[in-house]
Design a protein around this motif. Structure first.
Motif: not given
Length: 869
Positions: A117-121, A164-172, A178-186
């Motif tokens: 999720l957050f990279g090498e740091e 989870l099945e009833q909702n998209e990630p941005n609804e959860i 925010i992670l999606g806007l940062s480029g994470l496909d998750y």
């Protein structure tokens, strides 16, 4: 702010006089401002979007019948169902509604997958967790659990996954946006029962005991002889601070309240050299870099006490508990009630209290018959071993034993995968392998007992009870179902890690205490106080644990009350070794004193006791400070004069408390920073109360001497004088010239930080997720235990994570409060709606009966079985 001069032309006038090009640019700027407003409105909508529906009707696949979720004005859910499976399924669904990102983040932590999720740091954290194998151990626990526990975990996971099945990630959760806007496909993976079990490992880590003390004793001894290091770890004073259980012993393997016993130990300190010291220093630094979410394992504690009917204004027991943990936003607890509409063999739960998002059942609270609370027992359940490694083997008693080897791959966001080679000895994983610098820690670490060759390396391993599969999850649900003392103890017998002090009360009027947990029996060569030489089998654990029936317990003591605040469990005559690194008992002694003074307590008096902020060290230190004469000017005398009329309490608005604590910080700095490595500088907690108390009686102790001053030998009074002077200057710089303008709360602030995005360093995100700057009273070693670290500053490092008082006479008269709120959504009004109440010392009514729950209800969500079609 710079105000515009009165003669300045208006914006409209400027636009009229401006050339057309400038005027057009201004219009563009205005349009951009409007666009920003629209973006902010959109952002607000995105933040609000995951806030769940809590009223109306929703489908939940797998239900046998309708389930009601009644929420009060603070969003606290009370769930009503007809079967245990439906209750657990609904609990998982509701937890996901309120806290799924927190649950998802935690499982990435406990599986060593934060880097995804957050990279090498965060690779270092993943390496430590993978090396210890928390997730692997959690998966192995599944086969050990009772069928009913596995059913509960499975149903809970089904409820989470239905959400989870009833909702998209941005609804959860907005975090996914925010992670999606940062480029994470998750997209979140389905929840698994092992995800719930792994979080119990994280709690065990937070409450692991004295692992850092093992390292610190070695580091403190670098420039100080053993007898002086021993002064930094004074023996527990049972005469001044009564143990939890003040009598009893083990007879034929069973603890009896009226018996006695004794045992001996043969301590041996291992030899160390510069390379081992460097290894231990770097290991300690690495452990300190673990996420705050996982806790530090030190500087934390808890209070709990229970009084019988004779000491209660209600005629039946009262039970209080406030666990002290690291602070975060959202807090670690969710309040929740689990109610069977009708108790039967299919529906056995009727419990209410505090639970973890991600774990089924109530962790701390009460059911229809009993109440229970936890404090950290703090037994020594971790040992660090210095290991001699030869190729793919480790050495013990001169023999080569094959290392256990495994390879894991860590996926890293935005980077290459990392291959982790994990090695284990018979003691446990080599933690020193996490750091490249520690893979070889020196060729001259060998002692005369080793058979070192030129190709040998040395490493540091960890043996810890939590690294073996246990049945703690069984204990959680068994506590929810227990109806009497015997059933409570049966549940406690499965509570393996973290080992806890458990207090008990029931509606029949009984009170009790039980110490559960896996506590190893060591061979005589290893006291667990310093890293042991792993190449000697005499330092091993025996493989046995203190039998549950031999652990201290008491039912209906003559005193009529039981106090547990991390003090010694029992005296030195106890035949098994628990630890020597107890809390030193100042909080426990203060609680006992107040209980004895009150005699008969109401619920309100119990809550007031939880808020007591008297500093137990002040009564000892202040007379010495007042004896220091002629500080040189009225300016310096002003601070000292505050102490002359101080009552030793530490409310947030106290100027005297501010001055005292700054003096205390400077006293510790002046006394110990020049003689101890930075890694072990005093944090100022209860152990340092005991250390300084002893030193005050010896004005010429070598500890008072500042080694950095040549040809001068400082005494106690020299250090006290300088601490008073430096504190006055520090507070003038930090707060104000006039002492009346000082306040402890302005120094001692509690920041509630989001465990991931709240640490991003991006201002708007930290503003959105964090809730900082709460002025609080209390302090370290105080009943109102808002701890702080004198080596780092005055800010709160740990605090009561919740507070509760249970009335066994009438559960609806009970009171509780959370540090934050039940919601993990920053767009929810329940994200932090209990914090100000908490800071102000207020509590919420704790509805339990159906009538009280309905009366307090604001929203009702009906979960219905999903249509088969």
């Amino acid at each position: 702010m710079n105000e515009q001069p009165a003669s300045a032309p208006s914006l409209r006038a400027l636009l009229r006089r401006a050339p057309r090009g400038l005027r057009w640019s201004t219009y563009v700027a205005a349009a951009l401002v409007l666009l920003l407003v629209l973006l902010l409105a959109t952002a607000a909508a995105l933040v609000r979007r995951p806030v769940p529906d809590t009223d109306g009707e929703l489908e939940l696949a797998g239900l046998d019948a309708e389930v009601e979720v009644i929420r009060d004005a603070y969003g606290i859910p009370q769930i009503y169902a007809d079967t245990d499976d439906d209750l657990m399924r609904a609990q998982g669904f509701v937890a996901a509604q309120d806290r799924f990102f927190e649950m998802d983040f935690r499982r990435h932590v406990t599986a060593g997958r934060l880097s995804e999720l957050f990279g090498e740091e965060v690779i270092e954290t993943d390496k430590y967790i993978r090396t210890m194998g928390w997730r692997r151990v959690a998966e192995e626990e599944w086969a050990l659990l009772d069928t009913s526990t596995r059913d509960a975990l499975s149903a809970y996971a089904e409820g989470v996954n239905a959400y989870l099945e009833q909702n998209e990630p941005n609804e959860i959760a907005v975090e996914y946006t925010i992670l999606g806007l940062s480029g994470l496909d998750y997209e979140p993976e389905p929840w698994e029962p092992a995800d719930s079990l792994a979080w119990l490992k994280a709690m065990a880590w937070d409450l692991r005991g004295n692992m850092e003390d093992e390292i610190d004793r070695v580091l403190a001894g670098l420039d100080n002889p053993p007898e002086r290091v021993a002064e930094l770890y004074p023996p527990y004073d049972a005469g001044a601070h009564a143990p939890i259980v003040d009598a009893g012993g083990v007879v034929d393997g069973v603890f009896e309240q009226n018996a006695s016993g004794n045992a001996t130990r043969n301590p041996r300190r291992p030899a160390v050299n510069d390379d081992i010291v460097r290894a231990l220093t770097d290991l300690r630094a690495g452990l300190d870099r673990m996420p705050d979410l996982l806790g530090r394992g030190d500087g934390i504690g808890s209070n709990s006490w229970v009084v019988d009917g004779e000491h209660s204004a209600t005629g039946l027991p009262l039970l209080a508990n406030d666990p002290h943990l690291g602070t975060s936003q959202p807090g670690i607890w969710m309040q929740m009630g689990l109610h069977c509409r009708e108790l039967s063999s299919d529906c056995t739960l009727e419990s209410s209290g505090f639970t973890f998002a991600g774990v089924p059942g109530v962790i701390i609270g009460h059911n229809a018959d009993i109440a229970w609370g936890f404090t950290n027992l703090s037994p020594d359940v971790t040992d660090l071993y210095l290991e001699q490694i030869r190729g793919t083997s480790w050495i013990q008693d001169g023999e080569e034993i094959p290392l256990e080897l495994r390879t894991e791959t860590i996926k890293v966001r935005g980077g290459d995968d990392v291959t982790l080679e994990i090695r284990e000895t018979g003691h446990g994983p080599l933690l020193s392998d996490v750091s490249d610098e520690l893979t070889t820690i020196g060729d001259n670490a060998a002692t005369t007992e080793t058979t070192a060759s030129g190709d040998d390396e040395y490493a540091v391993s960890l043996q810890w009870t939590a690294l073996q599969p246990t049945t703690t999850a069984d204990a959680v649900l068994a506590l929810n179902r227990a109806s009497n003392w015997d059933e409570f103890r049966a549940a406690a017998s499965d509570f393996a890690v973290p080992a806890q002090n458990m207090v008990y009360a029931d509606r029949e009027g009984h009170i009790g205490y039980q110490a559960p947990g896996l506590v190893p029996i060591r061979k005589s060569g290893n006291t667990g106080e310093t890293p042991a030489e792993g190449w000697l089998s005499a330092n091993d654990w025996t493989g046995d644990y203190i039998p549950f029936d031999g652990l201290p317990n008491v039912l209906d003591p003559e005193d009529g009350f039981i106090v547990t605040a991390n003090q010694a469990v029992i005296g030195e005559e106890y035949p098994y070794f628990l630890t020597r690194d107890w809390d030193y008992g100042y909080r426990a002694t203060r609680i006992r004193q107040l209980l004895e003074e009150e005699g008969e307590l109401s619920v309100a008096e119990m809550t007031s006791l939880q808020l007591d902020n008297a500093n137990p060290m002040a009564a000892t230190l202040v007379p010495y400070l007042l004896d220091i004469e002629d500080l040189g000017s009225d300016y310096y005398d002003d601070g000292q004069e505050l102490l002359a009329s101080w009552d030793f309490t530490q409310p947030a608005d106290s100027a005297a408390a501010a001055y005292y604590n700054v003096v205390w910080s400077n006293l510790l700095r002046l006394t110990f920073h020049n003689t101890l490595p930075e890694e072990v500088w005093p944090n100022g907690g209860d152990r340092w109360f005991a250390v300084v108390t002893q030193l005050l009686r010896d004005p010429r102790s070598p500890w008072w001497d500042d080694r950095t001053t040549e040809d001068v030998v400082e005494s106690r009074d020299d250090i006290l004088r300088q601490a008073l002077l430096d504190a006055r200057d520090e507070l003038t710089q930090r707060q104000a010239l006039q002492p009346d303008d000082w306040s402890w709360g302005d120094l001692h602030q509690m920041d509630l930080r989001h465990s991931s995005l709240g640490e991003s360093g991006v201002g708007p995100l930290e503003w959105l997720f964090n809730r900082n700057g709460h002025r609080v009273g209390g302090g370290s070693g105080i009943v109102d235990a808002t701890s702080w670290d004198a080596a780092q500053g005055y800010g709160v490092t740990a605090a009561p994570s919740m507070r509760m008082v249970v009335s066994l006479a009438d559960f609806d008269r009970s009171r509780y409060i959370n540090l934050t709120g039940v919601s993990g959504h920053p767009g929810s009004s329940h994200y932090g709606d209990q914090t100000e109440l908490f800071v102000d010392g207020d509590y919420l009514p704790w509805a339990f009966s159906r009538d009280a729950v309905v009366e307090a209800g604001e929203d009702t969500l009906v979960l219905t079985p999903a249509d088969d079609e």
